[in-house]
Design an enzyme around this catalytic site. Structure first.
Site, PDB file in Angstrom:
ATOM      1  N   ASN A  42       0.871  -1.174   0.000  1.00  0.00           N
ATOM      2  CA  ASN A  42       0.000   0.000   0.000  1.00  0.00           C
ATOM      3  C   ASN A  42       0.914   1.231   0.000  1.00  0.00           C
ATOM      4  OD1 ASN A  42      -1.860   1.988   0.450  1.00  0.00           O
ATOM      5  ND2 ASN A  42      -2.377   1.355   2.548  1.00  0.00           N
ATOM      6  N   GLU A  73      -6.075  -4.677  10.719  1.00  0.00           N
ATOM      7  CA  GLU A  73      -5.048  -3.643  10.807  1.00  0.00           C
ATOM      8  C   GLU A  73      -5.364  -2.710  11.974  1.00  0.00           C
ATOM      9  OE1 GLU A  73      -2.554  -2.015   7.499  1.00  0.00           O
ATOM     10  OE2 GLU A  73      -4.208  -0.602   7.488  1.00  0.00           O
ATOM     11  N   GLY A  82       2.610  -0.922   4.419  1.00  0.00           N
ATOM     12  CA  GLY A  82       2.660   0.495   4.052  1.00  0.00           C
ATOM     13  C   GLY A  82       4.101   0.955   3.928  1.00  0.00           C
ATOM     14  N   GLY A  83       4.616   1.558   5.003  1.00  0.00           N
ATOM     15  CA  GLY A  83       5.959   2.152   5.001  1.00  0.00           C
ATOM     16  C   GLY A  83       7.046   1.283   4.370  1.00  0.00           C
ATOM     17  N   HIS A 107      -9.760   1.549   4.375  1.00  0.00           N
ATOM     18  CA  HIS A 107      -8.526   1.761   5.154  1.00  0.00           C
ATOM     19  C   HIS A 107      -8.799   2.799   6.243  1.00  0.00           C
ATOM     20  CE1 HIS A 107      -4.470   2.852   6.252  1.00  0.00           C
ATOM     21  NE2 HIS A 107      -4.076   1.716   5.684  1.00  0.00           N
TER      22      HIS A 107
HETATM   23  P1  PGA Z   1       2.420   0.446   7.798  1.00  0.00           P
HETATM   24  O1  PGA Z   1       1.028   0.764   7.081  1.00  0.00           O
HETATM   25  O2  PGA Z   1       2.926  -0.846   7.219  1.00  0.00           O
HETATM   26  O3  PGA Z   1       3.292   1.617   7.453  1.00  0.00           O
HETATM   27  O4  PGA Z   1       2.148   0.332   9.242  1.00  0.00           O
HETATM   28  C1  PGA Z   1       0.133  -0.259   6.787  1.00  0.00           C
HETATM   29  C2  PGA Z   1      -1.145   0.330   6.247  1.00  0.00           C
HETATM   30  O5  PGA Z   1      -1.583   1.371   6.759  1.00  0.00           O
HETATM   31  O6  PGA Z   1      -1.745  -0.251   5.314  1.00  0.00           O
END
Ligand code: PGA
Length: 255
Positions: free
Chosen positions: A8, A162, A232-233, A93
């Site tokens: 993502n 999540e 995400g990150g 999300h």
């Molecule tokens: P993150 O984000 O891996 O940076 O924690 C995940 C997301 O919000 O889909």
């Protein structure tokens, strides 16, 4: 079932050149890995360019509008996403729920539109704090999002657990434990079974998101028995994301 790894990218990167470079890098290093299904979900404006620069990894989207076309300024429809051969679409999300006021009703329409057109909603559920009745709050989100869905459509559904407090960009965040993620996934499957039936509930893929990186991904898939991850990150850094994919492929080799 192959683990599903969804990148993502959120509102990153800034330019089409950077987006294509990132996608090509992932394709080149991880495209041949047969042990997982890798999907990258760039911002809408980069779908065309990223889509034509990948062959082995898949293209996904971060959101969708429930109508096929019409007077809906600023929206991107499921039909437009289908044109790009997109199947996996992130829906609900927490960042959209929190910053853009996305409601359970809107999320429900999006999920139904995707399921109704043979696409795969990646429905995100999560609680904002560690306290309170988490099981209840997840159940409410799940029931509202899936209201009106048919059980024979569940094979196309992905549910992402999540927890909002685990998302890397949120203050004081840290990943959930694989054990807890597993417990929550059992709860999600129980609610799905109560809403539909056991057989259809078993077909839903349940994945985890929230500060997943190359160091902890194996524990979520192995100990947490997650069927994939939403990243995400760690997905906007090609080196880190490729090592994450590598870590998943190592577990399947050790099996
Ligand atoms: P993150 O984000 O891996 O940076 O924690 C995940 C997301 O919000 O889909």
């Amino acid at each position: 079932m192959k683990p599903l790894i969804i990148a993502n990218w959120k509102c990153n990167p800034d330019t089409v050149e950077q987006a294509v470079l990132l996608a090509k890098n992932i394709e080149e290093h991880s495209g041949n890995k047969k042990s997982s299904e890798v999907v990258v979900a760039p911002p809408f404006v980069f779908l065309a360019a990223v889509g034509s620069s990948i062959r082995k990894i898949k293209l996904g989207a971060q959101d969708v509008f429930w109508e096929g076309s019409g007077p809906y300024t600023g929206e991107i429809s499921w039909r437009q996403l289908k044109y790009f051969k997109i199947k996996y679409v992130i829906v609900g999300h927490s960042e959209r729920r929190v910053h853009l006021g996305e409601t359970n009703e809107a999320i429900n329409k999006k999920v139904l539109a995707l399921l109704g057109h043979d696409m795969n909603p990646v429905l995100c559920l999560g609680e904002d704090e560690r306290t309170g009745d988490i099981a209840k709050s997840l159940e409410v989100q799940l029931r509202k999002a899936l209201s009106g869905a048919r059980k024979n459509q569940l094979k196309n559904l992905v549910v992402t657990y999540e927890p909002i407090w685990a998302i890397s960009t949120n203050l004081g965040s840290k990943p959930d434990t694989p054990d807890n993620a597993f417990r929550v996934s059992l709860h999600i499957r129980k609610v799905l079974t109560a809403m539909f039936d056991r057989n259809s509930a078993d077909k839903v893929k349940i994945i985890y998101g929230g500060s997943v990186n190359s160091n902890n991904v194996a524990s979520f898939i192995k100990e947490g028995r997650m069927q994939g991850v939403l990243v995400g990150g760690a997905s906007i850094d090609a080196v880190e994301f490729n090592s994450l994919i590598n870590a998943v492929s190592l577990i399947s080799r050790l099996k």
